[in-house]
Design a protein around this motif. Sequence first.
Motif, mmCIF file in Angstrom:
data_model
loop_
_atom_site.group_PDB
_atom_site.id
_atom_site.type_symbol
_atom_site.label_atom_id
_atom_site.label_comp_id
_atom_site.label_asym_id
_atom_site.label_seq_id
_atom_site.Cartn_x
_atom_site.Cartn_y
_atom_site.Cartn_z
ATOM 1 N N GLU A 124 27.059 35.458 45.001
ATOM 2 C CA GLU A 124 28.349 35.512 45.675
ATOM 3 C C GLU A 124 29.350 36.520 45.136
ATOM 4 O O GLU A 124 30.232 36.961 45.850
ATOM 5 C CB GLU A 124 29.006 34.117 45.651
ATOM 6 C CG GLU A 124 28.358 33.125 46.611
ATOM 7 C CD GLU A 124 29.028 31.765 46.557
ATOM 8 O OE1 GLU A 124 29.771 31.513 45.585
ATOM 9 O OE2 GLU A 124 28.809 30.964 47.464
ATOM 10 N N ALA A 125 29.276 36.870 43.866
ATOM 11 C CA ALA A 125 30.308 37.739 43.284
ATOM 12 C C ALA A 125 29.641 38.923 42.607
ATOM 13 O O ALA A 125 29.338 39.922 43.243
ATOM 14 C CB ALA A 125 31.179 36.936 42.324
ATOM 15 N N HIS A 135 31.318 42.522 46.400
ATOM 16 C CA HIS A 135 30.197 42.175 45.530
ATOM 17 C C HIS A 135 29.996 43.272 44.493
ATOM 18 O O HIS A 135 30.158 44.458 44.793
ATOM 19 C CB HIS A 135 28.914 41.978 46.346
ATOM 20 C CG HIS A 135 28.885 40.693 47.101
ATOM 21 N ND1 HIS A 135 29.637 40.483 48.239
ATOM 22 C CD2 HIS A 135 28.208 39.537 46.883
ATOM 23 C CE1 HIS A 135 29.420 39.256 48.685
ATOM 24 N NE2 HIS A 135 28.561 38.670 47.885
ATOM 25 N N GLU A 136 29.611 42.856 43.278
ATOM 26 C CA GLU A 136 29.501 43.796 42.173
ATOM 27 C C GLU A 136 28.155 43.640 41.468
ATOM 28 O O GLU A 136 27.409 42.691 41.699
ATOM 29 C CB GLU A 136 30.650 43.565 41.183
ATOM 30 C CG GLU A 136 32.023 43.818 41.801
ATOM 31 C CD GLU A 136 33.175 43.347 40.938
ATOM 32 O OE1 GLU A 136 33.659 44.152 40.119
ATOM 33 O OE2 GLU A 136 33.598 42.189 41.094
ATOM 34 N N TRP A 137 27.857 44.603 40.615
ATOM 35 C CA TRP A 137 26.652 44.559 39.773
ATOM 36 C C TRP A 137 27.042 44.954 38.354
ATOM 37 O O TRP A 137 28.083 45.564 38.118
ATOM 38 C CB TRP A 137 25.565 45.505 40.322
ATOM 39 C CG TRP A 137 25.998 46.940 40.408
ATOM 40 C CD1 TRP A 137 26.611 47.545 41.466
ATOM 41 C CD2 TRP A 137 25.885 47.933 39.375
ATOM 42 N NE1 TRP A 137 26.888 48.862 41.168
ATOM 43 C CE2 TRP A 137 26.448 49.132 39.899
ATOM 44 C CE3 TRP A 137 25.367 47.938 38.085
ATOM 45 C CZ2 TRP A 137 26.499 50.312 39.160
ATOM 46 C CZ3 TRP A 137 25.426 49.111 37.335
ATOM 47 C CH2 TRP A 137 25.979 50.284 37.887
ATOM 48 N N LEU A 138 26.183 44.584 37.398
ATOM 49 C CA LEU A 138 26.482 44.816 35.985
ATOM 50 C C LEU A 138 25.196 45.032 35.212
ATOM 51 O O LEU A 138 24.225 44.293 35.396
ATOM 52 C CB LEU A 138 27.231 43.614 35.406
ATOM 53 C CG LEU A 138 27.418 43.570 33.884
ATOM 54 C CD1 LEU A 138 28.446 44.611 33.435
ATOM 55 C CD2 LEU A 138 27.847 42.169 33.430
ATOM 56 N N VAL A 139 25.176 46.043 34.356
ATOM 57 C CA VAL A 139 24.139 46.183 33.332
ATOM 58 C C VAL A 139 24.846 46.475 32.015
ATOM 59 O O VAL A 139 25.953 47.023 31.990
ATOM 60 C CB VAL A 139 23.113 47.287 33.664
ATOM 61 C CG1 VAL A 139 22.363 46.968 34.942
ATOM 62 C CG2 VAL A 139 23.773 48.646 33.780
ATOM 63 N N THR A 140 24.209 46.107 30.904
ATOM 64 C CA THR A 140 24.842 46.243 29.589
ATOM 65 C C THR A 140 23.855 46.871 28.604
ATOM 66 O O THR A 140 22.665 47.011 28.895
ATOM 67 C CB THR A 140 25.313 44.874 29.059
ATOM 68 O OG1 THR A 140 24.172 44.020 28.893
ATOM 69 C CG2 THR A 140 26.291 44.226 30.032
ATOM 70 N N ASN A 141 24.368 47.208 27.398
ATOM 71 C CA ASN A 141 23.513 47.919 26.443
ATOM 72 C C ASN A 141 23.397 47.255 25.078
ATOM 73 O O ASN A 141 22.864 47.857 24.138
ATOM 74 C CB ASN A 141 24.007 49.362 26.277
ATOM 75 C CG ASN A 141 25.385 49.453 25.633
ATOM 76 O OD1 ASN A 141 26.022 48.441 25.354
ATOM 77 N ND2 ASN A 141 25.854 50.680 25.406
ATOM 78 N N PHE A 199 37.043 27.858 47.144
ATOM 79 C CA PHE A 199 36.788 28.015 45.712
ATOM 80 C C PHE A 199 36.212 29.399 45.391
ATOM 81 O O PHE A 199 35.183 29.526 44.713
ATOM 82 C CB PHE A 199 35.851 26.921 45.204
ATOM 83 C CG PHE A 199 36.312 25.526 45.519
ATOM 84 C CD1 PHE A 199 37.396 24.965 44.863
ATOM 85 C CD2 PHE A 199 35.674 24.773 46.493
ATOM 86 C CE1 PHE A 199 37.828 23.680 45.153
ATOM 87 C CE2 PHE A 199 36.097 23.483 46.798
ATOM 88 C CZ PHE A 199 37.181 22.936 46.131
ATOM 89 N N ALA A 200 36.869 30.440 45.842
ATOM 90 C CA ALA A 200 36.382 31.807 45.641
ATOM 91 C C ALA A 200 36.361 32.158 44.154
ATOM 92 O O ALA A 200 37.295 31.832 43.414
ATOM 93 C CB ALA A 200 37.275 32.792 46.396
ATOM 94 N N PRO A 201 35.304 32.841 43.689
ATOM 95 C CA PRO A 201 35.259 33.279 42.286
ATOM 96 C C PRO A 201 36.419 34.197 41.960
ATOM 97 O O PRO A 201 36.883 34.965 42.803
ATOM 98 C CB PRO A 201 33.919 34.021 42.197
ATOM 99 C CG PRO A 201 33.106 33.496 43.329
ATOM 100 C CD PRO A 201 34.094 33.196 44.425
ATOM 101 N N ALA A 202 36.890 34.142 40.706
ATOM 102 C CA ALA A 202 38.039 34.940 40.291
ATOM 103 C C ALA A 202 37.930 35.237 38.801
ATOM 104 O O ALA A 202 36.987 34.818 38.120
ATOM 105 C CB ALA A 202 39.342 34.198 40.612
#
Length: 717
Positions: free
Chosen positions: A677-678, A36-42, A693-696
């Motif tokens: 999930e991802a 599992h991942e996380w994301l922030v942007t600018n 149907f795993a995310p990719a």
Amino acid sequence: MILEQDANTLDHLLPDAWMLQMKLEDGADVQAGLDHEWLVTNGIGGYASGSIVGATTRSYHGLLVAALRPPVQRMVLVTKIDEEVMLPGGELLKLGVNEYLGGTLDPQGYTYLKSVSLEGDIPCFTYHLNNRFKLEKRVWMEYGQNTTYVQYALHEMLDEEEIGQSLADVAEAALTLRLIPFCLSRDYHETTQGSPGWRFLVENGGNRCRVRAYEGAPAYHLLAPPGMSFSPTDLWYWRVFHRREHERGLLDHEDVYQPGIFQTRLQAGMRVTLVLSAQDQPSADLGSEHHEECVARALLRHQLRVRQLLAVAEHSGKNLAERDPVLARLVIAADQFVAARPEAGEMQENWPLQLSPKRKTIIAGYPWFTDWGRDSMISLPGLLLATGRYSEARGLLKAFASYMYQGLIPNRFPDNGQVPEYNTVDATLWMFHALDRYLRTTSDWKLLKELFPALQESIQWHIRGTLYGIGVDPEDGLLCAGAPGVQLTWMDARVDDWVVTPRRGKPVEVNALWYYALTAMESWAIRLSTDATLYSQLRTQVRQHFASRFWYEAGGYLYDVVDVDAVAGRNDASLRPNQLFAISLTRDLLSEAQSAGILKLVSEQLLTPPGLRSLSPTDPVYHRYFNGDRRQRDGAYHQGAVWPWLIGPYIDAHLLLNNDRTTLRPLLQPLLLQLWEACLGTISEVAEPEAPFAPAGCFAQAWSVAELLRCWRLVNV
């Protein structure tokens, strides 16, 4: 680690989409946390990302991935921070997680991680240190700057009576917090191999440091409050493993540099923030006695902006997060892809950028895509119109139109600012569609008048022929395209000289879009009191020939490409989702019976919970698996892989034929599960073509979020 969620309780999960949280249990399954991942942007192409347990499972992960030439030229500067806590009794807790080549996990801080949640778009990681203390970590970026804030807050987990008793011994409530940053200086597509003789240039400022990997390398700053001290260490950590790159058949390990350690005393109720910045001149308050006040203002700015995004998207003025938490979550996910594309002079002369709705673009996907013309135009209705961001939609349309060359908008902008690439037959046609959606939403006829000469010129280029064999066949008015070794449609996978799905000839969705563009031009010309005869005649010609040329009687659906390789009568009968656009874009090209038959076949063979397959499983070249090395992935991209964004034309076609929204919401709900999930709070690029149907692909994709958001609004009116 056990993720406390049940895919069968979707109705229970959806109300929690805004206050999205994942609870974790005692490290029983660390693999789930690594997945599992996380994301922030600018807002200028930079980002911060990692696995939720802290390990960098990709070479693209980093706390400071700066876009030095917004929105491109991304550089990984700080990959992560490991935390160590010394409890009052002297016990040392290591909260970080690193995976090394060979599978070693050290340290194993995931055992202390109890939950990960999203506060708006800010990930919050909660660590239980013991029965008394918990430590929260939050990460966000300054909008419009290559600056990341990593904030720590210590809390006591005691009831009121216990807290009262503990106040008598405040000193014992103080912990020692150590922050251990890992640094690099490389392009985000590359990896670093260290050397014992390579020492980064680190300027020690007591509670701050300025880092350069070598003379001439970009400089960046690590800034802490005055109560925190920096001690140089000058260490390399060798062979950090990137499991996602290993799965993709790429170089799967690299070395990272530790410039030093920050240390401070931390009491319950206190917050301390380490700021990572690639700005030439960070705020003078950072690192000063006003450091945390400056950070607090930055956090308030960030939170206000999130509230403004929700308010703009919620036209009724109600609290969107309460009224429709799914829509609120998708609105914030959409914002992560909207970025500035300033002109070179503006970027050099005005830093930090004075961001405005002008010259906007859309990042196609994180972590490795930049802005692409096709993706931007497909995503515009969902990311900008469905969220009320009309001025930015206007700016994006103007920006891309300004790059038009021989009637085409760019396919992509290279990472290092080279000349745009124009190898696309459909991106420009999608611009006509996006502009039409914009005009229907805003009635901004001033923009139409401004862009109309460029649109007229674009149609003329298509008629007489432009780049890559793109041009009209005078016999049937259909648009053909193709050049050896070049991929021109959205099915654009290529491995070296192998174009996987060349689709040279007359692709079905391209001609549905061509018809749409001609129809729009005819209408716009009439509105502007300009001669519409050319567009009317061409539109009529396409309508007369479309069904007769594309209808595959034996199969009961549309050919994917006719006149393949410019050979008259050679047709490609692959059952693909592209034919849906002949239904979703207009009612004019097919009979109702033909459309119903197509929708039935697509539902039976292509529809899956996370989207539509790119090819029927009955086709001999269908790929049952997506993930693997480059050849495997690119070979499967459009030969079976599931694409979430295609749920958009499927929903549109369904509505046009059946006009029943009640049956469509259940089709969207499985896609929403991916918010958990991802990559938390967003939607991936593709999914495996077979269950489960795993995310990719990219862990966050613009048109996946855009079409899900647009359709969610559509079926919930």
